[in-house]
Design a protein around this motif. Structure first.
Motif, PDB file in Angstrom:
ATOM      1  N   TRP A   1     -90.644 -45.682 -20.758  1.00 52.95           N
ATOM      2  CA  TRP A   1     -89.218 -45.734 -20.426  1.00 52.95           C
ATOM      3  C   TRP A   1     -88.493 -46.809 -21.246  1.00 52.95           C
ATOM      4  O   TRP A   1     -87.505 -46.522 -21.916  1.00 52.95           O
ATOM      5  N   SER A   2     -88.996 -48.033 -21.199  1.00 48.01           N
ATOM      6  CA  SER A   2     -88.320 -49.112 -21.927  1.00 48.01           C
ATOM      7  C   SER A   2     -88.462 -48.939 -23.437  1.00 48.01           C
ATOM      8  O   SER A   2     -87.529 -49.238 -24.199  1.00 48.01           O
ATOM      9  N   GLY A   3     -89.628 -48.453 -23.881  1.00 47.27           N
ATOM     10  CA  GLY A   3     -89.809 -48.168 -25.306  1.00 47.27           C
ATOM     11  C   GLY A   3     -88.852 -47.091 -25.786  1.00 47.27           C
ATOM     12  O   GLY A   3     -88.315 -47.157 -26.881  1.00 47.27           O
ATOM     13  N   GLY A   4     -88.612 -46.088 -24.929  1.00 44.08           N
ATOM     14  CA  GLY A   4     -87.647 -45.039 -25.269  1.00 44.08           C
ATOM     15  C   GLY A   4     -86.243 -45.592 -25.428  1.00 44.08           C
ATOM     16  O   GLY A   4     -85.519 -45.220 -26.350  1.00 44.08           O
ATOM     17  N   ILE A   5     -85.855 -46.496 -24.516  1.00 41.84           N
ATOM     18  CA  ILE A   5     -84.529 -47.124 -24.619  1.00 41.84           C
ATOM     19  C   ILE A   5     -84.439 -47.939 -25.910  1.00 41.84           C
ATOM     20  O   ILE A   5     -83.451 -47.857 -26.647  1.00 41.84           O
ATOM     21  N   ALA A   6     -85.490 -48.720 -26.201  1.00 39.18           N
ATOM     22  CA  ALA A   6     -85.499 -49.528 -27.424  1.00 39.18           C
ATOM     23  C   ALA A   6     -85.424 -48.635 -28.668  1.00 39.18           C
ATOM     24  O   ALA A   6     -84.700 -48.951 -29.624  1.00 39.18           O
ATOM     25  N   LEU A   7     -86.138 -47.508 -28.656  1.00 39.05           N
ATOM     26  CA  LEU A   7     -86.079 -46.591 -29.802  1.00 39.05           C
ATOM     27  C   LEU A   7     -84.691 -45.985 -29.950  1.00 39.05           C
ATOM     28  O   LEU A   7     -84.189 -45.846 -31.068  1.00 39.05           O
ATOM     29  N   LEU A   8     -84.085 -45.620 -28.851  1.00 43.95           N
ATOM     30  CA  LEU A   8     -82.749 -45.048 -28.910  1.00 43.95           C
ATOM     31  C   LEU A   8     -81.776 -46.009 -29.595  1.00 43.95           C
ATOM     32  O   LEU A   8     -80.944 -45.593 -30.405  1.00 43.95           O
ATOM     33  N   LEU A   9     -81.913 -47.290 -29.289  1.00 46.11           N
ATOM     34  CA  LEU A   9     -81.055 -48.310 -29.893  1.00 46.11           C
ATOM     35  C   LEU A   9     -81.528 -48.726 -31.285  1.00 46.11           C
ATOM     36  O   LEU A   9     -80.766 -49.318 -32.050  1.00 46.11           O
ATOM     37  N   GLY A  10     -82.793 -48.456 -31.584  1.00 46.93           N
ATOM     38  CA  GLY A  10     -83.370 -48.954 -32.828  1.00 46.93           C
ATOM     39  C   GLY A  10     -83.633 -50.443 -32.736  1.00 46.93           C
ATOM     40  O   GLY A  10     -83.528 -51.166 -33.721  1.00 46.93           O
ATOM     41  N   PHE A  11     -83.999 -50.907 -31.553  1.00 50.37           N
ATOM     42  CA  PHE A  11     -84.258 -52.327 -31.312  1.00 50.37           C
ATOM     43  C   PHE A  11     -85.750 -52.585 -31.286  1.00 50.37           C
ATOM     44  O   PHE A  11     -86.463 -52.055 -30.443  1.00 50.37           O
ATOM     45  N   LEU A  12     -86.222 -53.394 -32.237  1.00 50.20           N
ATOM     46  CA  LEU A  12     -87.652 -53.688 -32.383  1.00 50.20           C
ATOM     47  C   LEU A  12     -88.463 -52.384 -32.421  1.00 50.20           C
ATOM     48  O   LEU A  12     -89.461 -52.220 -31.740  1.00 50.20           O
ATOM     49  N   THR A  13     -88.008 -51.476 -33.248  1.00 48.70           N
ATOM     50  CA  THR A  13     -88.566 -50.127 -33.342  1.00 48.70           C
ATOM     51  C   THR A  13     -90.086 -50.111 -33.501  1.00 48.70           C
ATOM     52  O   THR A  13     -90.765 -49.415 -32.745  1.00 48.70           O
ATOM     53  N   PRO A  14     -90.681 -50.860 -34.443  1.00 48.02           N
ATOM     54  CA  PRO A  14     -92.138 -50.800 -34.567  1.00 48.02           C
ATOM     55  C   PRO A  14     -92.865 -51.258 -33.295  1.00 48.02           C
ATOM     56  O   PRO A  14     -93.862 -50.650 -32.906  1.00 48.02           O
ATOM     57  N   LEU A  15     -92.357 -52.294 -32.643  1.00 45.23           N
ATOM     58  CA  LEU A  15     -93.009 -52.783 -31.423  1.00 45.23           C
ATOM     59  C   LEU A  15     -92.870 -51.783 -30.279  1.00 45.23           C
ATOM     60  O   LEU A  15     -93.830 -51.553 -29.519  1.00 45.23           O
ATOM     61  N   ALA A  16     -91.694 -51.194 -30.133  1.00 43.60           N
ATOM     62  CA  ALA A  16     -91.492 -50.171 -29.098  1.00 43.60           C
ATOM     63  C   ALA A  16     -92.406 -48.974 -29.350  1.00 43.60           C
ATOM     64  O   ALA A  16     -93.012 -48.432 -28.416  1.00 43.60           O
ATOM     65  N   ALA A  17     -92.527 -48.585 -30.606  1.00 43.16           N
ATOM     66  CA  ALA A  17     -93.385 -47.450 -30.945  1.00 43.16           C
ATOM     67  C   ALA A  17     -94.856 -47.772 -30.699  1.00 43.16           C
ATOM     68  O   ALA A  17     -95.618 -46.890 -30.289  1.00 43.16           O
ATOM     69  N   VAL A  18     -95.274 -49.016 -30.911  1.00 46.16           N
ATOM     70  CA  VAL A  18     -96.656 -49.413 -30.613  1.00 46.16           C
ATOM     71  C   VAL A  18     -96.924 -49.260 -29.118  1.00 46.16           C
ATOM     72  O   VAL A  18     -97.957 -48.720 -28.708  1.00 46.16           O
ATOM     73  N   ALA A  19     -96.002 -49.726 -28.281  1.00 47.31           N
ATOM     74  CA  ALA A  19     -96.188 -49.638 -26.827  1.00 47.31           C
ATOM     75  C   ALA A  19     -96.341 -48.184 -26.384  1.00 47.31           C
ATOM     76  O   ALA A  19     -97.218 -47.859 -25.577  1.00 47.31           O
ATOM     77  N   ILE A  20     -95.515 -47.314 -26.929  1.00 41.43           N
ATOM     78  CA  ILE A  20     -95.595 -45.896 -26.573  1.00 41.43           C
ATOM     79  C   ILE A  20     -96.879 -45.283 -27.131  1.00 41.43           C
ATOM     80  O   ILE A  20     -97.560 -44.516 -26.446  1.00 41.43           O
ATOM     81  N   ALA A  21     -97.231 -45.621 -28.368  1.00 44.97           N
ATOM     82  CA  ALA A  21     -98.427 -45.055 -29.000  1.00 44.97           C
ATOM     83  C   ALA A  21     -99.690 -45.411 -28.219  1.00 44.97           C
ATOM     84  O   ALA A  21    -100.587 -44.575 -28.082  1.00 44.97           O
ATOM     85  N   VAL A  22     -99.760 -46.626 -27.693  1.00 45.38           N
ATOM     86  CA  VAL A  22    -100.937 -47.021 -26.899  1.00 45.38           C
ATOM     87  C   VAL A  22    -101.053 -46.129 -25.668  1.00 45.38           C
ATOM     88  O   VAL A  22    -102.140 -45.634 -25.350  1.00 45.38           O
ATOM     89  N   SER A  23     -99.941 -45.895 -24.974  1.00 43.27           N
ATOM     90  CA  SER A  23     -99.961 -45.011 -23.800  1.00 43.27           C
ATOM     91  C   SER A  23    -100.373 -43.596 -24.185  1.00 43.27           C
ATOM     92  O   SER A  23    -101.166 -42.960 -23.487  1.00 43.27           O
ATOM     93  N   MET A  24     -99.834 -43.109 -25.270  1.00 41.48           N
ATOM     94  CA  MET A  24    -100.150 -41.739 -25.685  1.00 41.48           C
ATOM     95  C   MET A  24    -101.589 -41.623 -26.193  1.00 41.48           C
ATOM     96  O   MET A  24    -102.243 -40.605 -25.988  1.00 41.48           O
ATOM     97  N   PHE A  25    -102.093 -42.680 -26.822  1.00 37.34           N
ATOM     98  CA  PHE A  25    -103.488 -42.658 -27.258  1.00 37.34           C
ATOM     99  C   PHE A  25    -104.413 -42.621 -26.038  1.00 37.34           C
ATOM    100  O   PHE A  25    -105.414 -41.905 -26.036  1.00 37.34           O
ATOM    101  N   TYR A  26    -104.054 -43.361 -24.997  1.00 37.16           N
ATOM    102  CA  TYR A  26    -104.824 -43.322 -23.755  1.00 37.16           C
ATOM    103  C   TYR A  26    -104.797 -41.909 -23.175  1.00 37.16           C
ATOM    104  O   TYR A  26    -105.817 -41.401 -22.696  1.00 37.16           O
ATOM    105  N   ALA A  27    -103.638 -41.241 -23.239  1.00 35.26           N
ATOM    106  CA  ALA A  27    -103.543 -39.860 -22.766  1.00 35.26           C
ATOM    107  C   ALA A  27    -104.461 -38.945 -23.579  1.00 35.26           C
ATOM    108  O   ALA A  27    -105.130 -38.068 -23.016  1.00 35.26           O
ATOM    109  N   VAL A  28    -104.510 -39.143 -24.889  1.00 32.55           N
ATOM    110  CA  VAL A  28    -105.410 -38.355 -25.740  1.00 32.55           C
ATOM    111  C   VAL A  28    -106.849 -38.554 -25.298  1.00 32.55           C
ATOM    112  O   VAL A  28    -107.604 -37.583 -25.127  1.00 32.55           O
ATOM    113  N   VAL A  29    -107.240 -39.806 -25.096  1.00 32.54           N
ATOM    114  CA  VAL A  29    -108.616 -40.104 -24.686  1.00 32.54           C
ATOM    115  C   VAL A  29    -108.933 -39.433 -23.348  1.00 32.54           C
ATOM    116  O   VAL A  29    -109.991 -38.813 -23.178  1.00 32.54           O
TER     117      VAL A  29
END
Length: 163
Positions: A64-92
Motif C-alpha cells: 500500500w505505502s509502496g504503491g503511494i510512493a510509486l504513484l508520486l515517484g518518491f524514493l522509487t527504487p526503495l518503494a519498488a524494493v519493498a514491493i518486490a520483496v513481498s512479491m518474491f515471497y508470494a512467488v516462493v
C-alpha cells in the motif's frame, strides 16, 4: 555509482522515459489496490495465507505505502524494493504449494475440473507475482521516469546536501 543515482536515478528522455512513467504509475495504482484490502482484512488474509499476521501486515503495508510512493515517484527504487520483496515471497509460497508458473487457460480446462473460491476462474499460478517482481526490478534499476518527486526534489536536495 553514487548515492544520488541509487536513490533517484536520472530519467531517460522520449519514449523510454514515458514508458517508465507509465510503468511507475500503473504499478503504483495496482499496489495501492492490492495492499489496502489486505491491511483492512489482515486476519482473514493471514489465515488464508497460513502466514503470521505480523509478516502479512509488513507485506500489506509495503504494498500500500509502496504503491503511494510509486504513484508520486518518491524514493522509487526503495518503494519498488519493498514491493518486490513481498512479491518474491508470494512467488516462493506459490512454488512451494506446487502451483505451475503459468496456469492452464481456464477455457481449456474440462468443465468441473476447476472451481475457484468464487466459482470458475483462473487457476493458481506464480506467473503474476513473478511479473510484479520483474516490473519492480525495472523500477529499482531505472527509476520512475520523468515527472517524479525523485527527479524534481529528492535528487537536487541530495546533490546539494552531499555537496
Amino acid at each position: 555509482m553514487d548515492l544520488v543515482s541509487l536513490i533517484a536515478p536520472s530519467s531517460p528522455e522520449g519514449l523510454a522515459g514515458s514508458g517508465l512513467l507509465v510503468l511507475r504509475l500503473f504499478t503504483g495504482l495496482v499496489f495501492i489496490r492490492h495492499g489496502w484490502p489486505k491491511l483492512v482484512n489482515l486476519k482473514t488474509w493471514s489465515t488464508a495465507m497460513n502466514t503470521p499476521a505480523w509478516l502479512c501486515s509488513l507485506s500489506a503495508f509495503s504494498m500500500w505505502s509502496g504503491g503511494i510512493a510509486l504513484l508520486l515517484g518518491f524514493l522509487t527504487p526503495l518503494a519498488a524494493v519493498a514491493i518486490a520483496v513481498s512479491m518474491f515471497y508470494a512467488v516462493v509460497l506459490e512454488i512451494t504449494r506446487g502451483f505451475p508458473f503459468i496456469a492452464p487457460d481456464p477455457y481449456l480446462i474440462p468443465e468441473g475440473d476447476y472451481g475457484g473460491p468464487m466459482g470458475v476462474g483462473e487457476p493458481p499460478s506464480w506467473e503474476k507475482a513473478a511479473m510484479y517482481v520483474v516490473m519492480c526490478l525495472v523500477l529499482i534499476t531505472a527509476g520512475g521516469g520523468p515527472l517524479s518527486v525523485d527527479l524534481m526534489l529528492v535528487a537536487p536536495w541530495l546533490q546539494s546536501w552531499l555537496g
